[in-house]
Design a protein around this motif. Structure first.
Motif, PDB file in Angstrom:
ATOM      1  N   TRP A   1       3.229   5.898  -2.858  1.00 43.66           N
ATOM      2  CA  TRP A   1       4.410   6.553  -3.422  1.00 43.66           C
ATOM      3  C   TRP A   1       4.260   6.688  -4.938  1.00 43.66           C
ATOM      4  CZ3 TRP A   1       8.132   5.004  -6.932  1.00 43.66           C
ATOM      5  CH2 TRP A   1       9.261   5.832  -7.021  1.00 43.66           C
ATOM      6  N   ALA A   2       3.794   5.621  -5.587  1.00 48.49           N
ATOM      7  CA  ALA A   2       3.610   5.650  -7.047  1.00 48.49           C
ATOM      8  C   ALA A   2       2.585   6.706  -7.438  1.00 48.49           C
ATOM      9  CB  ALA A   2       3.186   4.271  -7.549  1.00 48.49           C
TER      10      ALA A   2
ATOM     11  N   GLN B   1       0.826  -1.210   0.000  1.00 54.21           N
ATOM     12  CA  GLN B   1       0.000   0.000   0.000  1.00 54.21           C
ATOM     13  C   GLN B   1       0.862   1.262   0.000  1.00 54.21           C
ATOM     14  OE1 GLN B   1      -2.510  -0.975   3.375  1.00 54.21           O
ATOM     15  NE2 GLN B   1      -4.234  -1.394   2.012  1.00 54.21           N
ATOM     16  N   GLU B   2       1.962   1.252   0.724  1.00 51.74           N
ATOM     17  CA  GLU B   2       2.854   2.408   0.725  1.00 51.74           C
ATOM     18  C   GLU B   2       3.540   2.595  -0.622  1.00 51.74           C
ATOM     19  OE1 GLU B   2       3.367   5.069   2.718  1.00 51.74           O
ATOM     20  OE2 GLU B   2       1.611   4.247   3.725  1.00 51.74           O
TER      21      GLU B   2
ATOM     22  N   PRO C   1       2.218   9.654 -15.170  1.00 47.11           N
ATOM     23  CA  PRO C   1       1.501   8.749 -16.085  1.00 47.11           C
ATOM     24  C   PRO C   1       2.314   8.362 -17.317  1.00 47.11           C
ATOM     25  CG  PRO C   1       0.065  10.532 -15.388  1.00 47.11           C
ATOM     26  CD  PRO C   1       1.441  10.840 -14.857  1.00 47.11           C
ATOM     27  N   GLU C   2       3.157   9.265 -17.803  1.00 47.70           N
ATOM     28  CA  GLU C   2       3.933   8.942 -19.006  1.00 47.70           C
ATOM     29  C   GLU C   2       4.997   7.870 -18.754  1.00 47.70           C
ATOM     30  OE1 GLU C   2       5.687  12.770 -17.260  1.00 47.70           O
ATOM     31  OE2 GLU C   2       3.685  12.034 -17.716  1.00 47.70           O
ATOM     32  N   ASN C   3       5.278   7.560 -17.485  1.00 51.47           N
ATOM     33  CA  ASN C   3       6.248   6.503 -17.163  1.00 51.47           C
ATOM     34  C   ASN C   3       5.591   5.133 -17.050  1.00 51.47           C
ATOM     35  OD1 ASN C   3       8.022   8.604 -17.015  1.00 51.47           O
ATOM     36  ND2 ASN C   3       8.761   8.136 -14.960  1.00 51.47           N
TER      37      ASN C   3
END
Length: 109
Positions: free
Chosen positions: A94-95, A89-90, A101-103
């Motif tokens: 973090w994400a 969940q962490e 989004p482009e990554n």
């Protein structure tokens, strides 16, 4: 230079293998059949099978066989696997905050 703790290094070797994080994330909501995971995840059946076997060997995932006709097999997180929930969940938090989004890649193994 500080050396890595061998336990930390061992844990990272397990959870950093490609697709393991997504498999664990998928199982956080409960038991799943292989075919459900294969449909939901961008991973080949062979690689999914390999990763599930590895996670089962590490006692993170449990394989439950139900003697029905046809036989039903489900995968779920063990207590050891469920203990990874706050970690996963962490990473998700973090994400959401840091991975643009482009990554984000869309690919099938």
């Amino acid at each position: 230079m500080t050396e890595l703790c061998p336990r930390f290094e061992g844990a990272m070797e397990i959870i950093s293998k490609r697709w393991v994080g997504l498999i664990l994330f998928e199982l956080l909501n409960g038991a799943k059949r292989f075919s459900e995971m294969e449909t939901d995840l961008p991973i080949s059946g062979r690689l999914l099978s390999d990763r599930l076997k590895m996670l089962e060997k590490e006692s993170i995932v449990e394989r439950n066989v139900y003697s029905e006709f046809p036989v039903r097999i489900e995968y779920s997180l063990s207590e050891k696997g469920k203990a990874l929930k706050p970690v996963i969940q962490e990473i998700q938090n973090w994400a959401n905050d840091w991975v643009p989004p482009e990554n984000i890649k869309e690919n099938k193994a």
